[in-house]
Design a protein around this motif. Sequence first.
Motif, PDB file in Angstrom:
ATOM      1  N   LYS A 241       0.817  -1.299   0.093  1.00 30.06           N
ATOM      2  CA  LYS A 241       0.056  -0.087  -0.006  1.00 30.06           C
ATOM      3  C   LYS A 241       0.955   1.175   0.126  1.00 30.06           C
ATOM      4  O   LYS A 241       1.961   1.298   0.647  1.00 30.06           O
ATOM      5  CB  LYS A 241      -0.809  -0.250   1.187  1.00 30.06           C
ATOM      6  CG  LYS A 241      -2.038  -0.948   1.097  1.00 30.06           C
ATOM      7  CD  LYS A 241      -3.098  -0.870   2.463  1.00 30.06           C
ATOM      8  CE  LYS A 241      -4.046  -1.950   2.237  1.00 30.06           C
ATOM      9  NZ  LYS A 241      -5.273  -1.672   3.174  1.00 30.06           N
ATOM     10  N   THR A 245       0.696   8.456   2.224  1.00 33.62           N
ATOM     11  CA  THR A 245      -0.939   8.975   2.808  1.00 33.62           C
ATOM     12  C   THR A 245      -1.151   8.377   4.191  1.00 33.62           C
ATOM     13  O   THR A 245      -2.132   8.900   4.886  1.00 33.62           O
ATOM     14  CB  THR A 245      -1.697   8.049   1.991  1.00 33.62           C
ATOM     15  OG1 THR A 245      -1.631   6.750   1.960  1.00 33.62           O
ATOM     16  CG2 THR A 245      -1.969   8.581   0.633  1.00 33.62           C
ATOM     17  N   VAL A 460      -3.013  12.899   0.057  1.00 29.34           N
ATOM     18  CA  VAL A 460      -4.249  11.902   0.351  1.00 29.34           C
ATOM     19  C   VAL A 460      -5.146  11.895  -0.875  1.00 29.34           C
ATOM     20  O   VAL A 460      -5.533  10.798  -1.319  1.00 29.34           O
ATOM     21  CB  VAL A 460      -4.527  11.981   1.593  1.00 29.34           C
ATOM     22  CG1 VAL A 460      -5.911  11.013   1.773  1.00 29.34           C
ATOM     23  CG2 VAL A 460      -3.812  11.726   2.795  1.00 29.34           C
ATOM     24  N   LYS A 461      -5.433  13.164  -1.018  1.00 28.65           N
ATOM     25  CA  LYS A 461      -6.538  13.406  -2.200  1.00 28.65           C
ATOM     26  C   LYS A 461      -6.143  12.805  -3.424  1.00 28.65           C
ATOM     27  O   LYS A 461      -6.788  11.883  -4.143  1.00 28.65           O
ATOM     28  CB  LYS A 461      -7.103  14.904  -2.049  1.00 28.65           C
ATOM     29  CG  LYS A 461      -7.843  15.107  -3.536  1.00 28.65           C
ATOM     30  CD  LYS A 461      -8.017  16.519  -3.340  1.00 28.65           C
ATOM     31  CE  LYS A 461      -8.899  16.894  -4.716  1.00 28.65           C
ATOM     32  NZ  LYS A 461      -9.262  18.458  -4.846  1.00 28.65           N
ATOM     33  N   THR A 464      -5.315   8.704  -3.343  1.00 29.42           N
ATOM     34  CA  THR A 464      -6.593   8.017  -3.414  1.00 29.42           C
ATOM     35  C   THR A 464      -7.191   7.908  -4.683  1.00 29.42           C
ATOM     36  O   THR A 464      -7.589   6.768  -5.072  1.00 29.42           O
ATOM     37  CB  THR A 464      -7.430   8.416  -2.246  1.00 29.42           C
ATOM     38  OG1 THR A 464      -7.851   9.404  -2.390  1.00 29.42           O
ATOM     39  CG2 THR A 464      -6.733   7.959  -0.982  1.00 29.42           C
ATOM     40  N   GLY A 468      -6.624   4.314  -5.240  1.00 23.78           N
ATOM     41  CA  GLY A 468      -7.874   3.997  -4.402  1.00 23.78           C
ATOM     42  C   GLY A 468      -7.560   4.147  -3.161  1.00 23.78           C
ATOM     43  O   GLY A 468      -6.431   3.748  -2.524  1.00 23.78           O
ATOM     44  N   GLU A 469      -8.570   3.914  -2.331  1.00 24.32           N
ATOM     45  CA  GLU A 469      -8.579   3.704  -1.018  1.00 24.32           C
ATOM     46  C   GLU A 469      -7.800   2.558  -0.401  1.00 24.32           C
ATOM     47  O   GLU A 469      -7.014   2.537   0.528  1.00 24.32           O
ATOM     48  CB  GLU A 469      -9.788   4.131   0.047  1.00 24.32           C
ATOM     49  CG  GLU A 469     -10.529   5.551  -0.311  1.00 24.32           C
ATOM     50  CD  GLU A 469     -11.543   5.708   0.667  1.00 24.32           C
ATOM     51  OE1 GLU A 469     -11.766   4.840   1.535  1.00 24.32           O
ATOM     52  OE2 GLU A 469     -12.035   6.978   0.617  1.00 24.32           O
ATOM     53  N   ASP A 470      -8.042   1.509  -1.016  1.00 24.92           N
ATOM     54  CA  ASP A 470      -7.642   0.291  -0.671  1.00 24.92           C
ATOM     55  C   ASP A 470      -6.129  -0.034  -1.053  1.00 24.92           C
ATOM     56  O   ASP A 470      -5.372  -0.755  -0.299  1.00 24.92           O
ATOM     57  CB  ASP A 470      -8.557  -1.004  -1.152  1.00 24.92           C
ATOM     58  CG  ASP A 470      -9.863  -1.167  -0.794  1.00 24.92           C
ATOM     59  OD1 ASP A 470     -10.055  -0.596   0.254  1.00 24.92           O
ATOM     60  OD2 ASP A 470     -10.572  -1.630  -1.561  1.00 24.92           O
ATOM     61  N   CYS A 472      -3.850   2.550  -0.653  1.00 27.10           N
ATOM     62  CA  CYS A 472      -3.148   3.501   0.236  1.00 27.10           C
ATOM     63  C   CYS A 472      -3.326   3.060   1.706  1.00 27.10           C
ATOM     64  O   CYS A 472      -4.584   2.595   2.369  1.00 27.10           O
ATOM     65  CB  CYS A 472      -3.885   5.021   0.019  1.00 27.10           C
ATOM     66  SG  CYS A 472      -3.716   5.715  -1.691  1.00 27.10           S
ATOM     67  N   LEU A 474      -3.918   4.465   4.949  1.00 29.25           N
ATOM     68  CA  LEU A 474      -4.511   5.710   5.666  1.00 29.25           C
ATOM     69  C   LEU A 474      -4.760   5.480   7.274  1.00 29.25           C
ATOM     70  O   LEU A 474      -5.344   6.220   7.686  1.00 29.25           O
ATOM     71  CB  LEU A 474      -5.928   5.787   5.013  1.00 29.25           C
ATOM     72  CG  LEU A 474      -6.061   5.913   3.611  1.00 29.25           C
ATOM     73  CD1 LEU A 474      -7.259   5.934   3.220  1.00 29.25           C
ATOM     74  CD2 LEU A 474      -5.310   7.179   3.209  1.00 29.25           C
TER      75      LEU A 474
END
Length: 475
Positions: A241, A245, A460-461, A464, A468-470, A472, A474
């Motif tokens: 990942k 982020t 982060v923006k 992602t 994708g959120e998965d 990164c 976080l």
Amino acid sequence: MKKLVALTMATAMTLSLAACGGASSSSAAASTATTDTASSAAESTASEAEDTITVMVPPVTNDYLDKMTEWADEFHQQYPNLTMEVIGTSWDDHNTKLSTMAQAGEAPDIAEIAYAALATYVENGTALNLSECMDKDQLADFDQNALDYMTVENNVYGLPLYITIQALGANKDMLEAAGVDVAKVQESGWTYDEFMEAIKNGTKDDTFGFVFANSGATASDFLNIFGVSAGLNNAFNSDLKYEYTSTKMLNLLTAVEEMTNSGYMPNYGVEASQRMVMCETGNAMIFGKAMPLFENNINKNNAALEAKDGTAVENSIPVNYAFLPVPTMDGVTETCYGTVDGMVAFRNSNSTDEHIQNVMKALYFLSSGERAAYVDASTCLDGVCASAREALASMDTGDRDQGNIDCAARMIKTVVAPPTGITAEQTANAKQLMDEVIVPKFQALIAGETTAQAMYDEIVKQATAVFGEDGCDLT
């Protein structure tokens, strides 16, 4: 296209593919058609047949190409039937020349490369798998953390020549005047709070406590090298990942904001060529990036000052150089940023069973013992294999400081290799984010034009949106 090259070469070299099992597989094949006595005689004749091994290298040290000629002669004395042909390149054309030759199926038998380029040659089928081709005892000579850099999908494809470690350098006398126990820091590290107290005490009207090259592309150096203070060892974590982020990045950026707002670190761009000069002129106590070999540069300037020959850095002062680890924030295990260069063996039109085994002899010869030790001594680094360290122990270290030598040796062991499994797409996306988002924002942070929180939120923006959120971290 890469898969086509690999398929073509594999078809043309079926014999060499079988050869990587080593001499034992060759013996087993021979025994099915001949008596044991005839097989042994055939192997003996093959091992004594004349053969030429090509080695392509850039000037790893100032006199590396000259030393390679000497080592080629030594190798021939050890193996009279084998000749080592050295192809010298420049740093500018080495990678391009190697890539062109490899794609044409005419790669040198051995070449020096940075670990970041290794996956390309594994993917196109030209890099030989040392896990199958090389004697296990020879592989065992090398430190695992160094071998990890030369490993793809759990197979070793190259022998590490050295780990270049990058951390901090300083004026030792200024450090001690600022209340720092330099020997203790070199032996066991220091905390971020201790570091902040030191650079606070070291900041004067005309002296910064801390300077780091941050202009242009060197901004990424700060994130790679000083990032370990916050636990950022690589762009991707062990779960693959994207880690910039994570809150580790926010902690790092907050520290930068604190150092610049306090005046302990410049709030303007510092070129790479300026960082050590500012230490030599007394305008910086601690600087980065720094490497162990910088001690040679500073000692040379000190000698020029003493000789008054006009070659010293303008307005410079005598400096007692200290190589230092990067401090660590709360809950972070001490590590050091490092990168590996090594020797890789390639498959080409000469890759028969016997030839590959001869290449393995040359590969180990050049990457171990006195040859590797010479490179380590020239670059002020500790060895990454036991045989090199043994040779280094008997070498003259000149006027180098023992504390610097021991600190470098300790820090090499803390380097964390990038996780395996990172894809080319992930690497390309991470580089684009670094170049187009992080570096510009980081320079704005240095100048006080944005805040740590605002920069982190933008990273982060953007990340992602790419991963994708998965994809990164976080947390």
